[in-house]
Design an enzyme around this catalytic site. Structure first.
Site, PDB file in Angstrom:
ATOM      1  N   GLU A  81       0.728  -1.270  -0.007  1.00 47.51           N
ATOM      2  CA  GLU A  81       0.591   0.215  -0.201  1.00 47.51           C
ATOM      3  C   GLU A  81       0.758   0.905   0.272  1.00 47.51           C
ATOM      4  OE1 GLU A  81      -4.187  -2.540   1.738  1.00 47.51           O
ATOM      5  OE2 GLU A  81      -2.935  -0.594   3.679  1.00 47.51           O
ATOM      6  N   CYS A  95       3.493   9.019   0.976  1.00 50.07           N
ATOM      7  CA  CYS A  95       4.312   7.687   1.798  1.00 50.07           C
ATOM      8  C   CYS A  95       4.193   6.550   1.110  1.00 50.07           C
ATOM      9  CB  CYS A  95       2.850   7.603   2.720  1.00 50.07           C
ATOM     10  SG  CYS A  95       3.333   6.313   4.582  1.00 50.07           S
ATOM     11  N   CYS A 102       6.139  -6.866   7.319  1.00 52.19           N
ATOM     12  CA  CYS A 102       7.336  -5.665   7.831  1.00 52.19           C
ATOM     13  C   CYS A 102       8.080  -6.423   9.161  1.00 52.19           C
ATOM     14  CB  CYS A 102       7.051  -4.660   9.009  1.00 52.19           C
ATOM     15  SG  CYS A 102       8.490  -4.240   9.825  1.00 52.19           S
ATOM     16  N   CYS A 106       5.516  -4.570  15.765  1.00 52.83           N
ATOM     17  CA  CYS A 106       5.337  -3.670  16.100  1.00 52.83           C
ATOM     18  C   CYS A 106       4.013  -3.952  16.853  1.00 52.83           C
ATOM     19  CB  CYS A 106       5.073  -2.508  16.243  1.00 52.83           C
ATOM     20  SG  CYS A 106       7.244  -1.749  15.320  1.00 52.83           S
ATOM     21  N   CYS A 109       0.341  -2.165  14.784  1.00 56.79           N
ATOM     22  CA  CYS A 109       0.952  -1.424  13.800  1.00 56.79           C
ATOM     23  C   CYS A 109       0.013  -3.170  13.092  1.00 56.79           C
ATOM     24  CB  CYS A 109       2.149  -1.566  13.464  1.00 56.79           C
ATOM     25  SG  CYS A 109       2.175  -1.315  11.926  1.00 56.79           S
ATOM     26  N   GLY A 152       6.482  -1.505   6.605  1.00 57.60           N
ATOM     27  CA  GLY A 152       8.255  -2.006   6.372  1.00 57.60           C
ATOM     28  C   GLY A 152       9.038  -0.906   7.125  1.00 57.60           C
ATOM     29  N   GLU A 153      10.234  -1.725   6.897  1.00 58.52           N
ATOM     30  CA  GLU A 153      11.282  -0.717   8.222  1.00 58.52           C
ATOM     31  C   GLU A 153      12.511  -0.102   7.182  1.00 58.52           C
ATOM     32  OE1 GLU A 153      12.431   0.860  11.163  1.00 58.52           O
ATOM     33  OE2 GLU A 153      14.242   1.132   9.455  1.00 58.52           O
ATOM     34  N   SER A 184      11.478   7.450   8.115  1.00 55.16           N
ATOM     35  CA  SER A 184      11.164   6.773   9.323  1.00 55.16           C
ATOM     36  C   SER A 184      11.759   5.589   9.715  1.00 55.16           C
ATOM     37  CB  SER A 184       9.654   6.973   9.962  1.00 55.16           C
ATOM     38  OG  SER A 184       8.911   6.244  11.007  1.00 55.16           O
ATOM     39  N   SER A 207      10.433   6.421  15.246  1.00 53.46           N
ATOM     40  CA  SER A 207       9.761   6.074  15.677  1.00 53.46           C
ATOM     41  C   SER A 207       9.651   5.729  17.861  1.00 53.46           C
ATOM     42  CB  SER A 207       8.595   4.879  15.384  1.00 53.46           C
ATOM     43  OG  SER A 207       8.576   5.140  13.544  1.00 53.46           O
ATOM     44  N   LEU A 208       9.326   6.788  18.162  1.00 51.22           N
ATOM     45  CA  LEU A 208       9.549   6.893  19.750  1.00 51.22           C
ATOM     46  C   LEU A 208       8.528   6.184  20.201  1.00 51.22           C
ATOM     47  CD1 LEU A 208      11.601   6.780  21.735  1.00 51.22           C
ATOM     48  CD2 LEU A 208      11.339   9.120  21.916  1.00 51.22           C
ATOM     49  N   HIS A 209       6.913   6.249  20.745  1.00 49.29           N
ATOM     50  CA  HIS A 209       5.925   5.903  21.477  1.00 49.29           C
ATOM     51  C   HIS A 209       6.349   5.376  22.383  1.00 49.29           C
ATOM     52  CE1 HIS A 209       5.354   6.101  16.605  1.00 49.29           C
ATOM     53  NE2 HIS A 209       5.571   4.882  16.991  1.00 49.29           N
ATOM     54  N   CYS A 324      -1.409   6.165   9.725  1.00 46.21           N
ATOM     55  CA  CYS A 324      -0.288   5.780  10.628  1.00 46.21           C
ATOM     56  C   CYS A 324      -0.627   4.420  11.120  1.00 46.21           C
ATOM     57  CB  CYS A 324       0.218   7.138  11.389  1.00 46.21           C
ATOM     58  SG  CYS A 324       1.745   6.659  12.140  1.00 46.21           S
TER      59      CYS A 324
END
Ligand code: SF4
Length: 339
Positions: A81, A95, A102, A106, A109, A152-153, A184, A207-209, A324
């Protein structure tokens, strides 16, 4: 599409041919080689056979008309996507995804829950931007910004992502300035250090969160491999080398990371003139609940009072699961072509 076969097709023809081809592809946005009349007929026929220009995707438009999501069909039947966001100030931000699925899982996600298939090729990354430029062409608009915040990362597909960025950056092609491209990451510390040495002017977002390892490991299993101390040290190194701002993304999740005490911890952790915190209302994917608006306001006030630079992201495209953490590319299965 198979852009990389271009080079093989044109072989050792002169450099101006490659420039003509890139112009046709990335600036004129042709969808059929027969219209590239600057090229000889035999070359157009060869390109049509070996590098067809069609891109297959299904498009969904959000109710507010600002967000459009495309489910792209890859050559091996996988799906990814990509999302277009139309900002009121005229920016057209895409984006992009960097992997099919991924591997990092997480817990907030949708992509992470679907597992990992493979890295995207350079072409498959570039093609996402090409698709949106073609989509915008009838309204005389074009993609102005690119964020690697899709599936994905990106730093786990490092060399393809960097090559794709160089293609997006190429003044003979899309000509999107590096400062308009953001990566990111969930915090792959050694790759953040590597990126610092590339001398690229791209933006980095982390991406801290969570403000501590305990909460972060619960939300992001990668934190066990690269705990906050390592990640923050890599980010500090990045800022020292590049003198670029870094954005810390912080999803506001009810009862998990949104207490006053956590805001105070965050203020201590993210403390540098070039750091800023972006608070993001959590987009429900089934796992958690979003923080209330009042909680987000209070959290933000604590950070502001501590002198931190804080922004708040507008929630784009929730109704089409384009926000997101919501990208999931359902039906990631057998080959299918739609157009
Ligand atoms: S948030 Fe990013 S890194 Fe984490 S699972 Fe989702 S796509 Fe992967």
């Amino acid at each position: 599409m198979d852009i990389s076969s271009l080079q093989k097709c044109i072989g050792d023809q002169q450099a101006y041919r490659l420039r003509q081809i890139k112009r046709a592809l990335y600036v004129d946005l042709v969808e059929d080689w027969q219209y590239v009349t600057t090229l000889p007929k035999n070359l157009r026929e060869l390109l049509a056979r070996s590098c067809p220009l069609d891109i297959h995707a299904d498009v969904q438009i959000s109710g507010d008309n600002f967000t459009v999501k495309a489910l792209m069909h890859l050559i091996d039947g996988k799906r990814i996507e990509t999302v277009l966001m139309r900002h009121e100030d005229g920016r057209r931000t895409v984006c992009v995804s960097s992997q099919v699925g991924c591997p990092l899982g997480c817990t907030f996600c949708a992509t992470g829950r679907g597992g990992f298939s493979r890295n995207l090729t350079i072409d498959e990354i570039v093609e996402q931007v090409l698709f949106w430029n073609r989509y915008l062409k009838p309204s005389a608009e074009k993609v102005t910004n690119v964020v690697f915040m899709g599936m994905g990362e990106p730093l786990l597909n490092y060399s393809n992502v960097l090559s794709a960025i160089r293609t997006l950056n190429d003044p003979d092609g899309f000509g999107i300035g590096a400062r308009r491209i953001s990566i990111s990451t969930s915090g792959i510390a050694p790759k953040i250090r590597k990126l610092a040495n590339e001398l690229l002017q791209v933006n980095l977002a982390l991406s801290l969160h969570a403000p501590n390892d305990c909460i972060r490991s619960q939300l992001m299993p990668i934190n066990k491999q690269f705990p906050l101390k390592q990640v923050m040290s890599a980010v500090s190194d990045y800022v020292t080398k590049t003198n670029r701002q870094v954005m810390f993304e912080y999803l506001m999740i009810r009862g998990v990371n949104d207490a006053d005490e956590q805001a105070r911890e965050l203020a201590v952790l993210v403390d540098h003139p070039l750091y800023f915190i972006n608070l993001i209302p959590y987009n429900p994917t089934g796992a958690y609940q979003p923080s209330s608006s009042a909680t987000i306001r209070r959290f933000k006030q604590i950070l502001l009072r501590a002198g931190r630079h804080v922004t708040q992201r507008y929630g784009f495209g929730q109704d089409i699961a384009a926000a997101c953490g919501q990208l999931a590319a359902k039906n990631n299965g057998s080959p299918r072509r739609t157009s």
